[in-house]
Design an enzyme around this catalytic site. Structure first.
Site, PDB file in Angstrom:
ATOM      1  N   ASN A 124       0.864  -1.188   0.000  1.00 23.25           N
ATOM      2  CA  ASN A 124       0.000   0.000   0.000  1.00 23.25           C
ATOM      3  C   ASN A 124       0.899   1.236   0.000  1.00 23.25           C
ATOM      4  O   ASN A 124       1.456   1.593   1.028  1.00 23.25           O
ATOM      5  CB  ASN A 124      -0.900  -0.031   1.246  1.00 23.25           C
ATOM      6  N   TRP A 125       1.009   1.863  -1.168  1.00 19.47           N
ATOM      7  CA  TRP A 125       1.920   3.009  -1.301  1.00 19.47           C
ATOM      8  C   TRP A 125       1.318   4.301  -0.764  1.00 19.47           C
ATOM      9  O   TRP A 125       1.963   5.354  -0.786  1.00 19.47           O
ATOM     10  CB  TRP A 125       2.357   3.178  -2.762  1.00 19.47           C
ATOM     11  N   LYS A 126       0.058   4.225  -0.340  1.00 19.73           N
ATOM     12  CA  LYS A 126      -0.622   5.390   0.234  1.00 19.73           C
ATOM     13  C   LYS A 126      -0.371   6.623  -0.653  1.00 19.73           C
ATOM     14  O   LYS A 126      -0.445   6.527  -1.879  1.00 19.73           O
ATOM     15  CB  LYS A 126      -0.165   5.611   1.681  1.00 19.73           C
ATOM     16  N   HIS A 148      -9.669   1.279   4.884  1.00 14.40           N
ATOM     17  CA  HIS A 148      -8.405   1.511   5.593  1.00 14.40           C
ATOM     18  C   HIS A 148      -8.656   2.488   6.745  1.00 14.40           C
ATOM     19  O   HIS A 148      -9.446   3.429   6.606  1.00 14.40           O
ATOM     20  CB  HIS A 148      -7.356   2.074   4.638  1.00 14.40           C
ATOM     21  N   GLU A 166      -7.024   4.866   7.835  1.00 19.33           N
ATOM     22  CA  GLU A 166      -6.770   6.283   7.524  1.00 19.33           C
ATOM     23  C   GLU A 166      -8.014   6.921   6.911  1.00 19.33           C
ATOM     24  O   GLU A 166      -8.302   8.091   7.152  1.00 19.33           O
ATOM     25  CB  GLU A 166      -5.543   6.403   6.601  1.00 19.33           C
ATOM     26  N   GLU A 177      -5.390  -4.712  10.701  1.00 25.53           N
ATOM     27  CA  GLU A 177      -4.435  -3.612  10.867  1.00 25.53           C
ATOM     28  C   GLU A 177      -4.778  -2.844  12.145  1.00 25.53           C
ATOM     29  O   GLU A 177      -5.635  -1.936  12.108  1.00 25.53           O
ATOM     30  CB  GLU A 177      -4.512  -2.645   9.677  1.00 25.53           C
ATOM     31  N   GLY A 193       2.295   2.725  10.856  1.00 18.12           N
ATOM     32  CA  GLY A 193       3.278   3.813  10.782  1.00 18.12           C
ATOM     33  C   GLY A 193       3.980   4.087  12.099  1.00 18.12           C
ATOM     34  O   GLY A 193       4.603   5.127  12.271  1.00 18.12           O
ATOM     35  N   SER A 252       3.336  -1.529  10.473  1.00 17.90           N
ATOM     36  CA  SER A 252       4.779  -1.498  10.752  1.00 17.90           C
ATOM     37  C   SER A 252       5.505  -2.789  10.376  1.00 17.90           C
ATOM     38  O   SER A 252       6.479  -3.177  11.034  1.00 17.90           O
ATOM     39  CB  SER A 252       5.039  -1.146  12.222  1.00 17.90           C
TER      40      SER A 252
HETATM   41  P1  13P Z   1       2.886   0.865   7.620  1.00 24.17           P
HETATM   42  O1  13P Z   1       3.450  -0.431   7.077  1.00 24.17           O
HETATM   43  O2  13P Z   1       3.556   2.077   7.062  1.00 24.17           O
HETATM   44  O3  13P Z   1       2.788   0.826   9.105  1.00 24.17           O
HETATM   45  O4  13P Z   1       1.374   0.960   7.088  1.00 24.17           O
HETATM   46  C1  13P Z   1       0.541  -0.132   7.251  1.00 24.17           C
HETATM   47  C2  13P Z   1      -0.684   0.104   6.483  1.00 24.17           C
HETATM   48  O5  13P Z   1      -1.477   0.955   6.835  1.00 24.17           O
HETATM   49  C3  13P Z   1      -0.876  -0.668   5.254  1.00 24.17           C
HETATM   50  O6  13P Z   1      -2.161  -0.497   4.755  1.00 24.17           O
END
Ligand code: 13P
Length: 249
Positions: free
Chosen positions: A7-9, A92, A94, A164, A170, A208
């Site tokens: 997931n490159w966000k 997600h 976020e 998650e 993060g 993470s």
């Molecule tokens: P990180 O791997 O940066 O913690 O993010 C996890 C995530 O939200 C994947 O969707």
């Protein structure tokens, strides 16, 4: 089968995503054991379509449940399938937290993805407060109950559930693998209760995950792979992760 979903966000610029779509083709692995799915931003989906080569796959980070109409700023399921996406991340944390995406919206997206023959990657997970107050399982069960409402066992078989924990995203520190094993077990159990006997395509962990800890999750019972954010946005670390998963799966 293990999954590494990247997931490159909103981490990468357009040209960086184009380059990573291309370079990811250099990562070699046994496609019978492992699926590598890249999830760039919507803007980079044309690059994914042009540059991502089998066995690598790709998907989107979000979409809207309606098929067409006056929905400013949104992308339809068909927009994703026009770009030959096979996967889409839904719910997600976020989006749930920053954009107030509700379980009702998530449910519509899961149903729309299934109708469009996209594989939903449904994200669920508790906040730190919920975990500290002993309500982690309750929260995850509630999300699953709400988000999967009305689906058949056949449909659930096409869904990947990503556990998650919000507090681990993060954070640089993932959940203890033993805790992930327990939650994954409860997720499977809950899904089987919601729709009698239903089994999702996979249950994966996210939060993470990086090259230093991915092995611990890959060898953990009931963890079918990882949804990786930050550590999937650089070629070297993405390759290291895939190499480790390949070695231990
Ligand atoms: P990180 O791997 O940066 O913690 O993010 C996890 C995530 O939200 C994947 O969707």
């Amino acid at each position: 089968m293990k999954y590494i979903l990247a997931n490159w966000k909103m981490y990468l610029r357009e040209f960086e995503q184009a380059a990573l779509c291309r370079r990811a083709n250099l990562i070699k692995y046994d496609a019978k054991k492992l699926r590598l799915v890249l999830c760039p931003s919507h803007f980079a989906l044309p690059y994914a379509k042009n540059f991502v080569k089998k066995p690598n796959e790709y998907g989107a980070q979000n979409f809207f449940w309606e098929s067409r109409g006056a929905f400013t700023g949104e992308a339809s399921p068909q927009d994703l399938t026009d770009f030959k996406c096979h996967y889409v991340i839904i719910g997600h944390s976020e989006r749930r937290t920053l954009l107030n995406e509700t379980d009702g919206m998530v449910r519509k997206k899961v149903a729309a993805a299934l109708s469009a023959k996209l594989t939903p990657i449904l994200c669920v997970g508790e906040t730190l407060d919920e975990r500290n107050s002993g309500h982690a399982l309750e929260r995850v069960r509630e999300e699953l109950r709400e988000d999967l409402k009305g689906l058949t066992a056949e449909e659930i078989k096409r869904i990947i559930v990503a556990y998650e924990p919000v507090w681990a995203i993060g954070a640089g520190q993932p959940i203890a693998p033993t805790e992930a094993v327990e939650m994954h077990r409860r997720i499977r159990e809950t899904i089987g209760e919601i729709v009698h006997g239903a089994v999702p395509q996979a249950v994966i962990y996210g939060g993470s995950v990086d090259a230093k800890n991915v092995r611990d999750f890959i060898i953990a019972e009931g963890v079918d792979g990882c949804l990786v954010g930050g550590a999937s946005t650089k070629f070297d670390s993405l390759k290291q992760i895939v190499d480790i998963v390949q070695k231990y799966s």
